[in-house]
Design a protein around this motif. Structure first.
Motif, short mmCIF file in Angstrom:
data_model
loop_
_atom_site.label_atom_id
_atom_site.label_comp_id
_atom_site.label_asym_id
_atom_site.label_seq_id
_atom_site.Cartn_x
_atom_site.Cartn_y
_atom_site.Cartn_z
N GLY A 56 64.25 96.08 13.40
CA GLY A 56 65.21 95.58 14.38
C GLY A 56 66.51 95.19 13.69
N LYS A 57 67.03 94.01 14.00
CA LYS A 57 68.30 93.56 13.41
C LYS A 57 68.10 92.89 12.05
CE LYS A 57 69.41 90.85 16.84
NZ LYS A 57 68.24 91.04 17.73
N LEU A 58 66.86 92.67 11.67
CA LEU A 58 66.61 91.94 10.42
C LEU A 58 67.00 92.78 9.20
CD1 LEU A 58 63.08 90.36 11.08
CD2 LEU A 58 65.32 89.30 11.38
N GLU A 59 67.84 92.21 8.36
CA GLU A 59 68.14 92.84 7.08
C GLU A 59 67.08 92.43 6.07
OE1 GLU A 59 72.08 91.83 5.90
OE2 GLU A 59 73.03 92.93 7.53
N VAL A 60 66.62 93.38 5.29
CA VAL A 60 65.58 93.11 4.30
C VAL A 60 66.21 93.08 2.92
CG1 VAL A 60 63.41 93.91 3.29
CG2 VAL A 60 63.81 94.17 5.76
N TYR A 61 66.00 91.97 2.20
CA TYR A 61 66.56 91.79 0.86
C TYR A 61 65.43 91.72 -0.15
CZ TYR A 61 70.18 90.03 4.00
OH TYR A 61 71.07 89.88 5.03
N GLN A 62 65.65 92.34 -1.29
CA GLN A 62 64.64 92.37 -2.35
C GLN A 62 64.91 91.27 -3.36
OE1 GLN A 62 64.92 95.65 -5.14
NE2 GLN A 62 62.70 95.90 -5.14
N GLY A 63 64.07 90.24 -3.35
CA GLY A 63 64.24 89.15 -4.30
C GLY A 63 63.74 89.51 -5.69
N ARG A 64 64.06 88.66 -6.67
CA ARG A 64 63.59 88.87 -8.04
C ARG A 64 62.60 87.79 -8.46
NH1 ARG A 64 65.99 92.45 -6.56
NH2 ARG A 64 66.95 94.18 -7.67
N ASN A 65 62.72 86.63 -7.86
CA ASN A 65 61.82 85.51 -8.12
C ASN A 65 61.63 84.79 -6.80
OD1 ASN A 65 61.54 82.45 -8.59
ND2 ASN A 65 60.95 83.28 -10.58
N GLU A 66 60.39 84.48 -6.46
CA GLU A 66 60.12 83.91 -5.14
C GLU A 66 60.86 82.59 -4.94
OE1 GLU A 66 56.64 86.59 -6.13
OE2 GLU A 66 57.75 85.02 -7.19
N GLN A 67 60.89 81.75 -5.97
CA GLN A 67 61.64 80.51 -5.85
C GLN A 67 63.12 80.79 -5.70
OE1 GLN A 67 62.87 76.64 -8.55
NE2 GLN A 67 60.91 77.63 -8.97
N GLY A 68 63.64 81.73 -6.48
CA GLY A 68 65.06 82.06 -6.43
C GLY A 68 65.50 82.58 -5.08
N MET A 69 64.70 83.49 -4.51
CA MET A 69 65.13 84.06 -3.21
C MET A 69 65.07 82.99 -2.12
SD MET A 69 61.92 86.54 -2.21
CE MET A 69 60.39 85.89 -1.50
N ALA A 70 64.08 82.07 -2.22
CA ALA A 70 64.01 81.01 -1.22
C ALA A 70 65.15 80.01 -1.40
CB ALA A 70 62.66 80.30 -1.32
N HIS A 71 65.57 79.76 -2.63
CA HIS A 71 66.74 78.92 -2.86
C HIS A 71 68.00 79.57 -2.27
CE1 HIS A 71 65.05 76.40 -6.44
NE2 HIS A 71 64.78 75.87 -5.26
N ALA A 72 68.11 80.88 -2.41
CA ALA A 72 69.24 81.57 -1.80
C ALA A 72 69.23 81.40 -0.28
CB ALA A 72 69.22 83.05 -2.18
N ALA A 73 68.04 81.45 0.30
CA ALA A 73 67.92 81.27 1.76
C ALA A 73 68.31 79.85 2.16
CB ALA A 73 66.49 81.58 2.20
N THR A 89 59.20 86.12 2.42
CA THR A 89 57.79 86.45 2.35
C THR A 89 57.39 86.75 0.91
OG1 THR A 89 56.06 87.99 3.07
CG2 THR A 89 58.26 88.89 2.90
N ALA A 90 56.20 86.29 0.55
CA ALA A 90 55.68 86.53 -0.80
C ALA A 90 54.22 86.92 -0.69
CB ALA A 90 55.83 85.28 -1.65
N SER A 91 53.72 87.51 -1.76
CA SER A 91 52.33 87.93 -1.78
C SER A 91 51.41 86.74 -2.02
CB SER A 91 52.12 89.00 -2.85
OG SER A 91 50.82 89.55 -2.75
N VAL A 92 50.12 86.99 -1.98
CA VAL A 92 49.12 85.94 -2.09
C VAL A 92 49.12 85.34 -3.50
CG1 VAL A 92 47.27 87.51 -2.78
CG2 VAL A 92 46.70 85.43 -1.52
N GLY A 93 48.68 84.09 -3.63
CA GLY A 93 48.47 83.48 -4.94
C GLY A 93 49.74 83.06 -5.65
N PRO A 94 50.00 83.60 -6.85
CA PRO A 94 51.16 83.14 -7.63
C PRO A 94 52.50 83.41 -6.95
CG PRO A 94 50.15 85.07 -8.65
CD PRO A 94 49.22 84.59 -7.60
N GLY A 95 52.61 84.49 -6.21
CA GLY A 95 53.85 84.77 -5.51
C GLY A 95 54.16 83.70 -4.49
N SER A 96 53.14 83.30 -3.73
CA SER A 96 53.34 82.24 -2.76
C SER A 96 53.59 80.90 -3.45
CB SER A 96 52.10 82.14 -1.86
OG SER A 96 52.00 83.29 -1.04
N ALA A 97 52.81 80.61 -4.50
CA ALA A 97 52.97 79.33 -5.20
C ALA A 97 54.37 79.15 -5.75
CB ALA A 97 51.94 79.22 -6.33
#
Length: 642
Positions: A56-73, A89-97
């Motif tokens: 849809g209208k959602l732009e998808v951005y490729q982060g490099r570090n889960e914490q970093g991309m969430a800080h950008a958000a 969104t992050a994968s299960v386990g360490p990505g989510s943590a």
């Protein structure tokens, strides 16, 4: 009932596309800008499949570090005054943590952040899944339960139909101006791909109205009665003024009744620093003018502030003043046993201005005189020059090493305050700066002159190292036509700078000004000013003789590392090199990094009643620590008790 068969992930994407916010002027805008992703086995074939098939209208951005991309958000939402968000969104386990720290940052600062961490299989087949933590006492727990403590709303969707109630609650919290923060919706990876017949009504366009809360008549009357009794009130401009976009009303109130005002880290640049009534930063990282006037005030009026320990100097500054609070949050308004107005900042200030009518304070020349004294000190800080023989650094507490050692190892004579003063002069007046941790926030709150509104972006509710560069990227996404400068220490840069690569990938130019003093300078100052010797806070090699980290100062070329990512970089050791780098960086279209070597102990020290309550050992073999403990006890006796 009309339905449509979709996987849970497809339904989630469709729902996010239907969310809108409407503003005071009737303008409608999508609530969701897009979604940051780092895919793994937990989300790539679920939410990833849905985003590829029909985003849809959602732009998808490729982060490099889960914490970093969430800080950008977080930074994006903050710069948008909390009116638009980017999900992660992050994968299960360490990505989510990795996103837990960002969730805490958002919640501490009351910034809306939407997280979709993937979770283990709801069916428990396979069990355990790859990257699953097994708790032998409770099989329902997963990594994602760690988000509970740092989220404003937490949920786990274990059946596809649960998505509906989960997301309606998520939207409620994301658009709650009084009590927003991180919203965490855990998505088991098997459930992401499960299909269900969703009612079409779930996907109807939903408009979230950011209605302003009116102050009650009773609270207006109580506030007016209190103010009229006072001769020297003092205003605090908090982040709530910026989010309410109430700068004009705040100024009208201050000017009408001749009330000086100070700024918190979140509020700074809500109003221009040059305004005659703006006396600058307050508290532990405040300047002499603000702290002097606050100490002498008979009423503190906090507008949109959480009254953190830095703003109140651990409840030591204005300890005996009455307090009036204006805040959307009953929780924050109730702090310091204040008289409170639970209301939108703009509407509350308008109501008070009207009701106070001919009220006037008794200030005469005090405000101007306090500002003039600070201006003289500010001029001195901006023009400090290092001299080898008789140089006395701003931070003087038991410095174990000669600055000459740093001068030689870092090849610099630049004081930090001098660099900041010139940087403030040389970058564009409408440029936005970001920062978060270390000694720089204190220097910036005291020294930085915000020439235009909303150009100072500090994360200091959590003071999260690593926020700086990711936040610059998020701010640039929010305001692509402005230059953005991330001001960071070498410690924060080493902790997290991955989204520099994402900024280059996306074509969002950011500028990084890296202050390298070879260490965690702020904490080195803290430990040494509280009686300790330097201990594991400078970047020194291990000494083979002593076995300790007191060997040679490390020399790191940060410009070379960023150059490898594709950034335009500069190495700076003099003011001339700094000016040349800044001017050339303005011409670039790619992200830049200016590696500035600065001398330690050349940041600002405290001013006025800027005590900070830090935990001190009650007994020690070090007599200096015993003295500091006694001083802490003395200050505590003068602090407000609750």
């Amino acid at each position: 009932m009309d339905t449509i068969r979709l996987t849970m992930s497809q339904a989630l994407v469709k729902f996010l596309n239907a969310q809108y916010v409407e503003f005071d002027d009737g303008k409608k805008e999508s609530l969701m800008k897009g979604i940051f992703t780092i895919f793994g086995h937990g989300n790539v074939m679920g939410l990833g499949q849905a985003l590829q098939e029909n985003p849809g209208k959602l732009e998808v951005y490729q982060g490099r570090n889960e914490q970093g991309m969430a800080h950008a958000a977080i930074a994006f939402a903050k710069q948008k005054h909390r009116k638009q968000v980017i999900a992660c969104t992050a994968s299960v386990g360490p990505g989510s943590a990795n996103m837990v720290t960002a969730a805490a940052t958002a919640t501490a600062n009351q910034i809306p952040l939407l997280l979709f961490p993937s979770d283990v299989f709801a069916t428990r087949q396979p069990d355990p899944a790859l990257q699953q933590i097994e708790q032998t006492y409770d099989l329902s727990l997963s990594t994602n339960d760690a988000f509970r403590a740092v989220s404003k709303y937490w949920d786990r969707v274990t059946r596809p139909e649960q998505l509906m109630s989960a997301m309606i609650s998520a939207m409620r919290v994301l658009t709650n101006q009084a009590d927003t923060g991180a919203v965490t919706i855990s998505l088991p990876q098997d459930v992401q791909g499960e299909a269900w017949d969703y009612p079409l009504s779930f996907f109807q366009e939903r408009i979230h109205y950011l209605d302003r809360r009116q102050p009650s008549t009773r609270s207006i009357q109580e506030a007016v009665k209190l103010i009229r009794k006072k001769k020297k009130p003092f205003l605090i401009l908090g982040g709530g003024v910026r989010y309410s976009e109430a700068a004009d009303e705040f100024l009208q109130f201050a000017e009408r009744f001749n009330i000086p005002f100070s700024e918190t880290q979140a509020g700074k640049s809500g109003v221009e620093s040059t305004h005659p009534l703006n006396v600058g930063g307050l508290g532990v990282t405040g300047n002499s003018a603000a702290n002097e006037l606050a100490q002498e005030a008979d009423l503190i009026i906090g507008v949109g502030t959480r009254f953190t320990d830095f703003t109140t100097a651990s409840k030591r500054l204005y300890a005996h003043s009455d307090v009036l609070t204006i805040n959307l949050s009953d929780y924050h308004a109730s702090k310091l046993d204040a008289t409170k107005m639970i209301a939108d900042a703009k509407l509350a200030l308008l109501a008070l201005t009207e009701e106070l009518e001919d009220y006037q304070t008794t200030y005469r020349t005090e405000i101007k005189e306090a500002k003039n004294r600070w201006e003289q000190e500010l001029h001195r800080l901006r023009h400090i020059q290092y001299t080898e023989s008789d140089f006395i650094p701003e931070i003087k507490n038991h410095f174990d090493h000669e600055l000459k050692e740093y001068q030689e190892q870092l090849n610099t004579t630049l004081p930090q305050t001098t660099v900041l003063g010139h940087l403030n002069e040389w970058i564009p007046s409408d440029a936005i700066i970001t920062c978060a941790a270390g000694s720089l926030p204190g220097d910036l709150q005291r020294m930085w002159i915000s020439k235009e509104r909303n150009t100072y972006h500090l994360e200091y509710g959590y003071s999260c190292m690593g926020y700086e560069i990711a936040s610059a990227f998020g701010v640039k996404m929010a305001e692509p036509n402005k230059e953005v400068y991330a001001l960071t220490g070498d410690g924060s840069y080493l902790m997290l700078h991955s989204e520099l690569v994402t900024s280059i990938q996306e074509g969002y130019k950011i500028n990084i000004v890296l202050f390298d003093n070879s260490g965690f300078g702020c904490i080195n100052n803290l430990q040494m000013s509280h009686g300790m010797d330097s201990f594991a806070t400078e970047f020194r090699k291990r000494n083979k003789v002593t076995g300790l980290l007191d060997g040679e100062i490390m020399r790191i070329n940060y410009a070379q590392s960023a150059r490898g990512y594709g950034a335009k970089t500069y190495e700076v050791h003099t003011l001339d090199e700094l000016k040349g780098a800044i001017e050339d960086a303005k011409k670039q279209t790619v992200s830049t990094l200016i590696d500035v070597k600065v001398l330690p102990k050349t940041m600002t020290a405290g001013y006025g009643e800027s005590w900070w309550h830090v935990g001190i050992a009650q007994v020690s073999e070090n007599e200096r620590i015993n003295i500091v403990y006694e001083e802490k006890e003395r200050q505590l006796k003068q602090a407000r008790k609750y």
